[in-house]
Design an enzyme around this catalytic site. Structure first.
Site, short mmCIF file in Angstrom:
data_model
loop_
_atom_site.label_atom_id
_atom_site.label_comp_id
_atom_site.label_asym_id
_atom_site.label_seq_id
_atom_site.Cartn_x
_atom_site.Cartn_y
_atom_site.Cartn_z
N SER A 268 0.83 -1.21 0.00
CA SER A 268 0.00 0.00 0.00
C SER A 268 0.86 1.26 0.00
O SER A 268 0.44 2.29 -0.54
CB SER A 268 -0.98 0.00 1.17
OG SER A 268 -0.27 -0.03 2.39
N ARG B 205 0.58 -8.36 -17.53
CA ARG B 205 0.64 -8.10 -18.98
C ARG B 205 2.03 -8.29 -19.59
O ARG B 205 2.13 -8.42 -20.81
CB ARG B 205 0.14 -6.68 -19.27
CG ARG B 205 -1.26 -6.39 -18.78
CD ARG B 205 -2.29 -7.34 -19.38
NE ARG B 205 -3.65 -6.98 -18.94
CZ ARG B 205 -4.76 -7.55 -19.40
NH1 ARG B 205 -4.69 -8.52 -20.30
NH2 ARG B 205 -5.94 -7.18 -18.95
N LEU C 173 -6.24 -2.71 -21.37
CA LEU C 173 -5.56 -1.83 -20.40
C LEU C 173 -6.55 -1.25 -19.38
O LEU C 173 -6.26 -1.18 -18.19
CB LEU C 173 -4.86 -0.70 -21.18
CG LEU C 173 -4.05 0.33 -20.40
CD1 LEU C 173 -2.95 -0.31 -19.57
CD2 LEU C 173 -3.45 1.35 -21.36
N ILE C 174 -7.72 -0.84 -19.86
CA ILE C 174 -8.65 -0.19 -18.94
C ILE C 174 -9.36 -1.18 -18.01
O ILE C 174 -10.12 -0.77 -17.14
CB ILE C 174 -9.67 0.71 -19.67
CG1 ILE C 174 -10.53 -0.10 -20.63
CG2 ILE C 174 -8.98 1.87 -20.37
CD1 ILE C 174 -11.79 0.61 -21.07
N ARG C 175 -9.09 -2.47 -18.20
CA ARG C 175 -9.59 -3.45 -17.23
C ARG C 175 -8.85 -3.35 -15.89
O ARG C 175 -9.29 -3.90 -14.89
CB ARG C 175 -9.45 -4.88 -17.78
CG ARG C 175 -10.30 -5.16 -19.00
CD ARG C 175 -11.78 -5.11 -18.68
NE ARG C 175 -12.12 -6.03 -17.59
CZ ARG C 175 -12.33 -7.34 -17.72
NH1 ARG C 175 -12.27 -7.89 -18.91
NH2 ARG C 175 -12.61 -8.10 -16.67
N HIS C 176 -7.70 -2.65 -15.91
CA HIS C 176 -6.94 -2.46 -14.66
C HIS C 176 -7.59 -1.29 -13.93
O HIS C 176 -7.31 -0.14 -14.18
CB HIS C 176 -5.46 -2.22 -14.99
CG HIS C 176 -4.82 -3.46 -15.54
ND1 HIS C 176 -4.05 -4.29 -14.79
CD2 HIS C 176 -4.91 -4.03 -16.77
CE1 HIS C 176 -3.68 -5.33 -15.53
NE2 HIS C 176 -4.19 -5.18 -16.74
N GLN D 194 -8.89 8.74 -22.68
CA GLN D 194 -8.61 8.19 -24.02
C GLN D 194 -9.23 9.04 -25.12
O GLN D 194 -10.31 9.62 -24.95
CB GLN D 194 -9.16 6.75 -24.10
CG GLN D 194 -8.86 6.08 -25.42
CD GLN D 194 -9.11 4.58 -25.36
OE1 GLN D 194 -9.66 4.07 -24.40
NE2 GLN D 194 -8.71 3.87 -26.39
C1 LIG Z 1 -3.59 -13.37 -19.88
C2 LIG Z 1 -4.87 -12.67 -19.52
C3 LIG Z 1 -6.06 -13.11 -20.05
C4 LIG Z 1 -7.27 -12.48 -19.72
N1 LIG Z 1 -8.43 -12.93 -20.25
C5 LIG Z 1 -9.60 -12.34 -19.93
C6 LIG Z 1 -10.85 -12.80 -20.48
O1 LIG Z 1 -10.90 -13.73 -21.24
N2 LIG Z 1 -11.97 -12.15 -20.14
C7 LIG Z 1 -11.96 -11.09 -19.26
O2 LIG Z 1 -13.02 -10.55 -18.94
N3 LIG Z 1 -10.81 -10.63 -18.74
C8 LIG Z 1 -9.64 -11.22 -19.05
N4 LIG Z 1 -8.46 -10.73 -18.52
C9 LIG Z 1 -8.51 -9.55 -17.67
C10 LIG Z 1 -8.40 -9.92 -16.17
O3 LIG Z 1 -9.47 -10.75 -15.77
C11 LIG Z 1 -8.37 -8.65 -15.31
O4 LIG Z 1 -9.58 -7.95 -15.46
C12 LIG Z 1 -7.25 -7.72 -15.67
O5 LIG Z 1 -6.05 -8.43 -15.85
C13 LIG Z 1 -7.05 -6.69 -14.55
O6 LIG Z 1 -6.49 -7.35 -13.44
P1 LIG Z 1 -6.86 -6.97 -11.95
O7 LIG Z 1 -8.30 -7.22 -11.68
O8 LIG Z 1 -5.84 -7.68 -11.08
O9 LIG Z 1 -6.52 -5.40 -11.95
P2 LIG Z 1 -7.26 -4.25 -11.17
O10 LIG Z 1 -8.64 -4.10 -11.63
O11 LIG Z 1 -6.38 -3.05 -11.32
O12 LIG Z 1 -7.31 -4.72 -9.68
C14 LIG Z 1 -6.09 -4.81 -8.92
C15 LIG Z 1 -6.34 -5.74 -7.76
O13 LIG Z 1 -7.28 -5.14 -6.86
C16 LIG Z 1 -8.11 -6.14 -6.32
N5 LIG Z 1 -9.50 -5.88 -6.76
C17 LIG Z 1 -9.90 -5.12 -7.82
N6 LIG Z 1 -11.22 -5.08 -7.91
C18 LIG Z 1 -11.69 -5.84 -6.91
C19 LIG Z 1 -12.99 -6.20 -6.50
N7 LIG Z 1 -14.07 -5.77 -7.14
N8 LIG Z 1 -13.13 -6.99 -5.43
C20 LIG Z 1 -12.04 -7.44 -4.78
N9 LIG Z 1 -10.76 -7.16 -5.11
C21 LIG Z 1 -10.61 -6.35 -6.15
C22 LIG Z 1 -7.62 -7.48 -6.83
O14 LIG Z 1 -6.70 -8.00 -5.91
C23 LIG Z 1 -6.93 -7.10 -8.12
O15 LIG Z 1 -5.94 -8.00 -8.53
C24 LIG Z 1 -7.26 -11.36 -18.83
C25 LIG Z 1 -6.04 -10.92 -18.31
C26 LIG Z 1 -4.86 -11.55 -18.64
C27 LIG Z 1 -3.56 -11.04 -18.06
#
Ligand SMILES: Cc1cc2nc3c(=O)[nH]c(=O)nc-3n(C[C@H](O)[C@H](O)[C@H](O)COP(=O)(O)OP(=O)(O)OC[C@H]3O[C@@H](n4cnc5c(N)ncnc54)[C@H](O)[C@@H]3O)c2cc1C
Length: 273
Positions: free
Chosen positions: A94, A223, A116-119, A127
């Site tokens: 943190s 990634r 990217l915006i899934r993070h 954007q």
């Molecule tokens: C190789 C690969 C394949 C993928 N394939 C797919 C796919 O087929 N379909 C698809 O939809 N996505 C897919 N993804 C996207 C993946 O599921 C994640 O959405 C993306 O990688 C973001 O990761 P994150 O949730 O860790 O990141 P962030 O959203 O930045 O979250 C960071 C961390 O915060 C915590 N966190 C975030 N939100 C919450 C929450 N609501 N509750 C509890 N804890 C939370 C978790 O610990 C998380 O790891 C893929 C990703 C990769 C790397």
């Protein structure tokens, strides 16, 4: 200026600008107000502390970490590098959220930015809008595996050209359809927002990201992995290299290994701090 039928027809071989590498501009980073830190230390009689890093992000994360235990008075030897290494080892991630950068990323596809915006956490995007910005300049990102094969490249270029021509024609006809709308900006927005539906995932886009070190680490781990898609892996490796230069004490635990296809993968013993 050519008009109507005089306009030279869109020629994909001549007019499509093909991009293969993302470009990252580090447009913002933090600064430290040393006088304010000294004022805090004096006000709270917690010793006269100094760090040995000149990197603001490393300095500020150390201040944040030391505040937790008020450990300014008698720091352990080893300086900032050792301090932040310990933070990574114990997973006190943190405090890394206090290190922030502003990155401007261009030359990437809409499919990359969709990933990217899934993070969601600690990473804020702004954007390029396809509703407001004209996409008639044909810039597309071609996957390496397609670009390196002449037959696949031909199929890809044909598909891009069909979509691009359809976009140009739709914008023209939609502008005609909305010709009674007096607001020129609104008229164009209405035309572009409908016409963009035919643009492919390969369409080039630009995105501004503000991210903290913890979020960047999570992005890099997910990634710059061999399991990630190639374009975003190249971006993640590029971001890692920039960050290792920006803040080595926060990012130097990553190792880069070459994969069979010539791209790189990043690994660390300190995943998800
Ligand atoms: C190789 C690969 C394949 C993928 N394939 C797919 C796919 O087929 N379909 C698809 O939809 N996505 C897919 N993804 C996207 C993946 O599921 C994640 O959405 C993306 O990688 C973001 O990761 P994150 O949730 O860790 O990141 P962030 O959203 O930045 O979250 C960071 C961390 O915060 C915590 N966190 C975030 N939100 C919450 C929450 N609501 N509750 C509890 N804890 C939370 C978790 O610990 C998380 O790891 C893929 C990703 C990769 C790397």
């Amino acid at each position: 200026m050519p008009t109507g039928s005089e306009k030279s027809a869109f020629d994909p071989v001549r007019d499509v600008r093909i991009l293969r590498e993302p470009t990252v501009y580090v447009v913002g980073r933090q600064t430290v107000d040393l006088a304010e830190i000294d004022r805090f230390l004096a006000d709270h009689e917690v010793g006269s502390w100094q760090t040995d890093t000149e990197v603001a992000a490393e300095h500020l994360t150390e201040v944040a970490g030391r505040l937790c235990y008020l450990s300014f008075a008698r720091p352990r030897p080893g300086g900032n590098e050792t301090y932040l290494k310990h933070i990574l080892e114990v997973g006190h991630g943190s405090v890394l959220e206090h290190a922030v950068w502003n990155l401007l990323i261009v030359g990437v596809s809409r499919s990359l930015t969709h990933e990217l915006i899934r993070h969601r956490v600690g990473m804020s995007p702004s954007q390029l809008s396809q509703r407001y910005v004209d996409e008639s300049v044909a810039e597309y990102v071609e996957p390496d595996v397609i670009a390196e094969d002449p037959e696949l490249h031909r199929i890809w270029l044909d598909a891009v050209a069909i979509s691009h021509r359809a976009y140009l024609e739709l914008v023209e006809r939609l502008l005609e359809k909305y010709k009674d709308e007096p607001d020129r900006t609104l008229r164009r927005k209405m035309a572009r927002q409908a016409a963009r539906s035919v643009l492919p995932n390969a369409t080039e886009t630009k995105i501004f990201i503000t991210a903290n070190a913890r979020a960047l680490r999570n992005f890099i781990e997910l990634r710059a992995s061999r399991h990630a898609e190639v374009e975003i892996r190249k971006l993640a490796v590029k971001v890692l290299r920039l960050m290792q230069n920006e803040a080595p004490h926060i990012f130097s635990d990553y190792q880069l290994t070459e994969l069979p296809d010539g791209t790189f993968e990043a690994t660390t013993p300190h995943r998800k701090v």
